[in-house]
Enzyme design. Structure first.
Site, PDB file in Angstrom:
ATOM      1  N   SER A 154       0.840  -1.198   0.000  1.00 16.62           N
ATOM      2  CA  SER A 154       0.000   0.000   0.000  1.00 16.62           C
ATOM      3  C   SER A 154       0.874   1.247   0.000  1.00 16.62           C
ATOM      4  O   SER A 154       1.975   1.235   0.559  1.00 16.62           O
ATOM      5  CB  SER A 154      -0.885   0.014   1.247  1.00 16.62           C
ATOM      6  N   TYR A 165      -1.131  -0.495  10.334  1.00 16.89           N
ATOM      7  CA  TYR A 165      -1.285  -0.996   8.952  1.00 16.89           C
ATOM      8  C   TYR A 165      -0.098  -0.536   8.096  1.00 16.89           C
ATOM      9  O   TYR A 165       0.461  -1.326   7.323  1.00 16.89           O
ATOM     10  CB  TYR A 165      -2.610  -0.464   8.405  1.00 16.89           C
TER      11      TYR A 165
END
Ligand SMILES: NC(=O)c1ccc[n+]([C@@H]2O[C@H](COP(=O)([O-])OP(=O)(O)OC[C@H]3O[C@@H](n4cnc5c(N)ncnc54)[C@H](O)[C@@H]3O)[C@@H](O)[C@H]2O)c1
Length: 270
Positions: A154, A165
């Site tokens: 990501s 994350y």
């Protein structure tokens, strides 16, 4: 200006004809898009997800004349990852491509708001499934001296309100580079796509089933605003734009590419 790819795009290519492709997190979103596009290109598929909804995606792939096996398993466990690879080997005899797609931030908030167990849950969701599946698939790929792994990272490695994350996806980038270095000698390529903000239909399987408070919605909007501001194109991408990059890296078209993390975020490098 070129048209934006959509995942409904008809493919005239057959890059995966005769290839066995595992897609994790295939029940919805980007994973479903990868599964359908690979099916159109002739892949034999093993679709893995914790949600039973994956059976519906398998049925869609079968309508495209693909051979499909479904494994419902929890990829936050090593046993779950082994079950997926074992099923692929039992059904098709080998694994050519592994797309590690399971992941996604569960909460959106400033780091000081995270509880200890939430930080652990984010790492379990967005780092461990890829670690486990790579470990599970390697022996058979080494034996055949062939394989292509694509990890879904990501651009959130530089992003706000989802630090655990971000850290998990930084781990994905590191394991991609190092696994590629370790196993190029075995004929195995390992790459990643650093996905940018991606438009998707409303999630049938929510990442976090709890309703969001007004404060949590504002933090989530903070992520959206920062993502659009950080991208020179100032927009979200489509699922098709992610699928195109993922399947390129998975395919033999990328035969001289390994250890790369390709940002697909409208110019946001993550
Ligand atoms: N959607 C975005 O905007 C975006 C942006 C950057 C990166 N990504 C990355 O792309 C990937 C896919 O994102 P998405 O938005 O399509 O995901 P999603 O949340 O819509 O779907 C994820 C799928 O994974 C499955 N899953 C979750 N935990 C699992 C587990 N423990 N075992 C097995 N299956 C499990 C879910 O059931 C679901 O079908 C993720 O790795 C995510 O981090 C997405």
């Amino acid at each position: 200006m070129t048209d934006r790819m959509t995942y409904e795009t008809e493919s005239r290519r057959e890059r995966f004809r005769g290839k066995v492709v595992i897609v994790t997190g295939a029940a919805q979103g980007i994973g479903r898009g990868v599964a359908l596009a690979a099916a159109r290109e002739g892949a034999q598929l093993v679709l893995a997800d914790r949600a039973g909804l994956v059976a519906e995606v398998a049925a869609e792939c079968a309508e495209l004349k693909a051979q499909v096996a479904v494994v419902q398993s929890d990829l936050e466990t090593y046993a779950g990852a082994v079950a997926v690879v074992d099923r692929a080997l039992a059904e098709f005899g080998r694994v050519d491509v592994l797309v590690n797609n399971v992941g996604g931030t569960i909460w959106a908030k400033p780091y000081q708001e995270y509880e200890e167990e939430q930080i652990e849950a984010e790492i379990r969701r967005s780092l461990f499934p890829t670690l486990w599946c790579c470990r599970a698939v390697l022996p058979s790929m080494i034996e055949r001296r062939s394989g292509s792994i694509v990890n879904i990272s990501s651009i959130a490695t530089r992003g706000i309100y989802r630090i655990p994350y971000s850290a998990a996806k930084g781990g994905i980038n590191a394991l991609t580079a190092s696994l590629a270095l370790e196993h190029a000698q075995d004929g195995i390529r390992v790459n990643a796509v650093a996905t940018g903000g991606t438009e998707a239909p409303p999630r049938v399987v929510p990442r976090n089933p709890q309703p969001l408070s007004a404060q949590e919605q504002a933090w989530y909007q903070g992520i959206v605003d920062q993502t659009i501001a950080s991208s020179p194109m100032h927009r979200y991408g489509t699922i098709g734009e992610q699928v195109g990059a993922i399947l390129f890296l998975a395919s033999d078209e990328a035969s001289y590419i390994t250890g790369s993390v390709l940002p697909v975020g409208g110019g946001d490098q993550g």
